[in-house]
Design a protein around this motif. Structure first.
Motif, PDB file in Angstrom:
ATOM      1  N   ARG A 122     152.812  20.264  51.433  1.00 22.69           N
ATOM      2  CA  ARG A 122     154.209  21.089  52.016  1.00 22.69           C
ATOM      3  C   ARG A 122     154.903  19.778  52.191  1.00 22.69           C
ATOM      4  O   ARG A 122     156.087  20.305  51.852  1.00 22.69           O
ATOM      5  N   PHE A 123     154.522  18.828  52.174  1.00 21.54           N
ATOM      6  CA  PHE A 123     155.633  17.958  53.208  1.00 21.54           C
ATOM      7  C   PHE A 123     155.795  17.074  52.238  1.00 21.54           C
ATOM      8  O   PHE A 123     156.427  16.338  51.960  1.00 21.54           O
ATOM      9  N   ILE A 124     155.061  16.850  50.458  1.00 25.27           N
ATOM     10  CA  ILE A 124     155.583  16.282  49.502  1.00 25.27           C
ATOM     11  C   ILE A 124     156.357  16.723  48.449  1.00 25.27           C
ATOM     12  O   ILE A 124     156.209  17.422  47.910  1.00 25.27           O
ATOM     13  N   GLY A 125     157.590  16.087  48.416  1.00 27.69           N
ATOM     14  CA  GLY A 125     158.899  17.087  46.968  1.00 27.69           C
ATOM     15  C   GLY A 125     157.982  17.880  46.699  1.00 27.69           C
ATOM     16  O   GLY A 125     157.576  19.144  46.631  1.00 27.69           O
ATOM     17  N   PRO A 126     157.590  17.439  45.046  1.00 28.02           N
ATOM     18  CA  PRO A 126     156.864  17.809  43.653  1.00 28.02           C
ATOM     19  C   PRO A 126     155.835  18.585  44.349  1.00 28.02           C
ATOM     20  O   PRO A 126     155.305  19.817  43.689  1.00 28.02           O
ATOM     21  N   ALA A 127     155.440  18.474  45.166  1.00 29.02           N
ATOM     22  CA  ALA A 127     153.537  19.122  45.564  1.00 29.02           C
ATOM     23  C   ALA A 127     154.105  20.162  46.003  1.00 29.02           C
ATOM     24  O   ALA A 127     152.925  20.770  46.034  1.00 29.02           O
ATOM     25  N   ARG A 128     155.579  20.599  47.332  1.00 27.70           N
ATOM     26  CA  ARG A 128     154.968  21.447  47.548  1.00 27.70           C
ATOM     27  C   ARG A 128     154.805  22.535  46.502  1.00 27.70           C
ATOM     28  O   ARG A 128     153.900  23.805  47.440  1.00 27.70           O
ATOM     29  N   ALA A 129     155.108  22.884  45.749  1.00 28.44           N
ATOM     30  CA  ALA A 129     154.925  24.205  44.908  1.00 28.44           C
ATOM     31  C   ALA A 129     153.582  23.768  43.754  1.00 28.44           C
ATOM     32  O   ALA A 129     152.944  25.435  43.745  1.00 28.44           O
ATOM     33  N   VAL A 130     153.401  23.120  44.031  1.00 26.28           N
ATOM     34  CA  VAL A 130     151.888  22.804  42.740  1.00 26.28           C
ATOM     35  C   VAL A 130     151.158  23.237  43.357  1.00 26.28           C
ATOM     36  O   VAL A 130     149.939  23.178  43.215  1.00 26.28           O
ATOM     37  N   VAL A 131     150.938  22.149  44.475  1.00 25.99           N
ATOM     38  CA  VAL A 131     149.465  22.537  45.175  1.00 25.99           C
ATOM     39  C   VAL A 131     148.413  23.258  45.667  1.00 25.99           C
ATOM     40  O   VAL A 131     147.172  23.911  45.789  1.00 25.99           O
ATOM     41  N   PRO A 132     149.202  24.739  46.304  1.00 29.19           N
ATOM     42  CA  PRO A 132     148.525  26.053  46.536  1.00 29.19           C
ATOM     43  C   PRO A 132     149.167  26.290  45.099  1.00 29.19           C
ATOM     44  O   PRO A 132     147.147  27.042  44.983  1.00 29.19           O
ATOM     45  N   LEU A 133     149.237  26.990  44.043  1.00 34.18           N
ATOM     46  CA  LEU A 133     148.798  27.158  42.244  1.00 34.18           C
ATOM     47  C   LEU A 133     147.542  26.379  41.739  1.00 34.18           C
ATOM     48  O   LEU A 133     146.404  27.351  42.132  1.00 34.18           O
ATOM     49  N   VAL A 134     147.189  24.937  42.458  1.00 34.03           N
ATOM     50  CA  VAL A 134     146.305  24.878  41.570  1.00 34.03           C
ATOM     51  C   VAL A 134     145.311  24.986  42.719  1.00 34.03           C
ATOM     52  O   VAL A 134     143.587  24.793  42.588  1.00 34.03           O
ATOM     53  N   ALA A 135     145.483  24.130  44.220  1.00 38.53           N
ATOM     54  CA  ALA A 135     144.493  25.368  45.030  1.00 38.53           C
ATOM     55  C   ALA A 135     143.605  26.426  44.621  1.00 38.53           C
ATOM     56  O   ALA A 135     142.599  26.470  45.005  1.00 38.53           O
ATOM     57  N   GLY A 136     144.842  27.639  44.213  1.00 40.10           N
ATOM     58  CA  GLY A 136     144.154  28.949  43.592  1.00 40.10           C
ATOM     59  C   GLY A 136     143.156  28.304  42.685  1.00 40.10           C
ATOM     60  O   GLY A 136     141.943  29.297  42.132  1.00 40.10           O
ATOM     61  N   SER A 137     143.505  27.979  41.920  1.00 38.15           N
ATOM     62  CA  SER A 137     142.705  27.717  40.667  1.00 38.15           C
ATOM     63  C   SER A 137     141.423  27.032  40.529  1.00 38.15           C
ATOM     64  O   SER A 137     140.957  27.160  40.225  1.00 38.15           O
ATOM     65  N   PHE A 138     141.697  26.023  41.468  1.00 35.97           N
ATOM     66  CA  PHE A 138     140.380  24.693  41.608  1.00 35.97           C
ATOM     67  C   PHE A 138     139.694  25.841  42.800  1.00 35.97           C
ATOM     68  O   PHE A 138     138.882  25.297  42.385  1.00 35.97           O
ATOM     69  N   GLY A 139     139.777  26.936  43.341  1.00 33.50           N
ATOM     70  CA  GLY A 139     138.776  27.419  44.099  1.00 33.50           C
ATOM     71  C   GLY A 139     138.487  27.273  45.561  1.00 33.50           C
ATOM     72  O   GLY A 139     137.766  27.715  46.481  1.00 33.50           O
ATOM     73  N   VAL A 140     139.078  26.494  46.133  1.00 38.62           N
ATOM     74  CA  VAL A 140     139.969  26.588  47.421  1.00 38.62           C
ATOM     75  C   VAL A 140     139.475  27.775  47.883  1.00 38.62           C
ATOM     76  O   VAL A 140     140.611  28.519  47.583  1.00 38.62           O
ATOM     77  N   ASN A 141     138.529  27.616  49.257  1.00 38.92           N
ATOM     78  CA  ASN A 141     138.809  29.418  49.297  1.00 38.92           C
ATOM     79  C   ASN A 141     139.915  29.660  50.548  1.00 38.92           C
ATOM     80  O   ASN A 141     140.581  29.129  50.806  1.00 38.92           O
TER      81      ASN A 141
END
Length: 173
Positions: A122-141
């Motif tokens: 959340r505190f890294i500019g470009p990662a802010r919106a990408v990490v949650p999307l990938v977390a969902g596709s990656f299978g984070v609980n």
């Protein structure tokens, strides 16, 4: 419409319609945190400017922070659910298909840090919106994701608005 016009319009609206200021802040934070939309909306600069508006007027700080936190948390939540729904097909849509290395880095980041990657990202500019999307596709609980999401959303909202609001100066005294 250019960036300066958007920023001026939003700030004028917030100053004129103070009762709606936390809601507007929430919508802007949502746009900043939602995958793909965050690439199109200059929300970071607008949020920083809203922080300065808080510091130069009588807008209440904490309702604005709460609005920013709610917007950011909802944006990440929606991004996570989109990723969860589409799984690995997320990699086939723009901008992910254009930048596969970005998705690979997000997956490595999640592999290393788990749900904590959501809070850090959340505190890294470009990662802010990408990490949650990938977390969902990656299978984070969902539960660990939501804990990291909501806690970091309110901290992020505070940190986005506090400098302009003059709170750093207040803490020094």
């Amino acid at each position: 419409m250019d960036f300066e016009t958007i920023k001026t319009t939003v700030l004028t609206f917030v100053e004129t319609h103070r009762a709606w200021a936390p809601v507007v802040t929430a919508v802007i934070a949502f746009c900043e945190s939602l995958a793909f939309l965050s690439l199109l909306v200059p929300a970071t600069f607008i949020l920083l400017a809203i922080g300065a508006l808080i510091g130069s007027s009588d807008l209440p700080f904490w309702p604005m922070v709460i609005g920013a936190g709610i917007g950011a948390g909802l944006g990440d939540w929606v991004s996570y659910e989109v990723g969860h729904y589409f799984k690995h097909d997320v990699k086939k849509v723009w901008p992910m298909k254009r930048y596969p290395e970005m998705t690979d880095k997000a997956e490595d980041f999640l592999r290393r840090w788990g749900a904590g990657a959501v809070a850090i990202g959340r505190f890294i500019g470009p990662a802010r919106a990408v990490v949650p999307l990938v977390a969902g596709s990656f299978g984070v609980n969902r539960i660990p994701f939501q804990i990291a999401n909501w806690l970091s959303a309110f901290v992020w909202g505070f940190l986005m608005l506090a400098p302009g609001a003059g709170l750093l100066t207040w803490f020094k005294h």
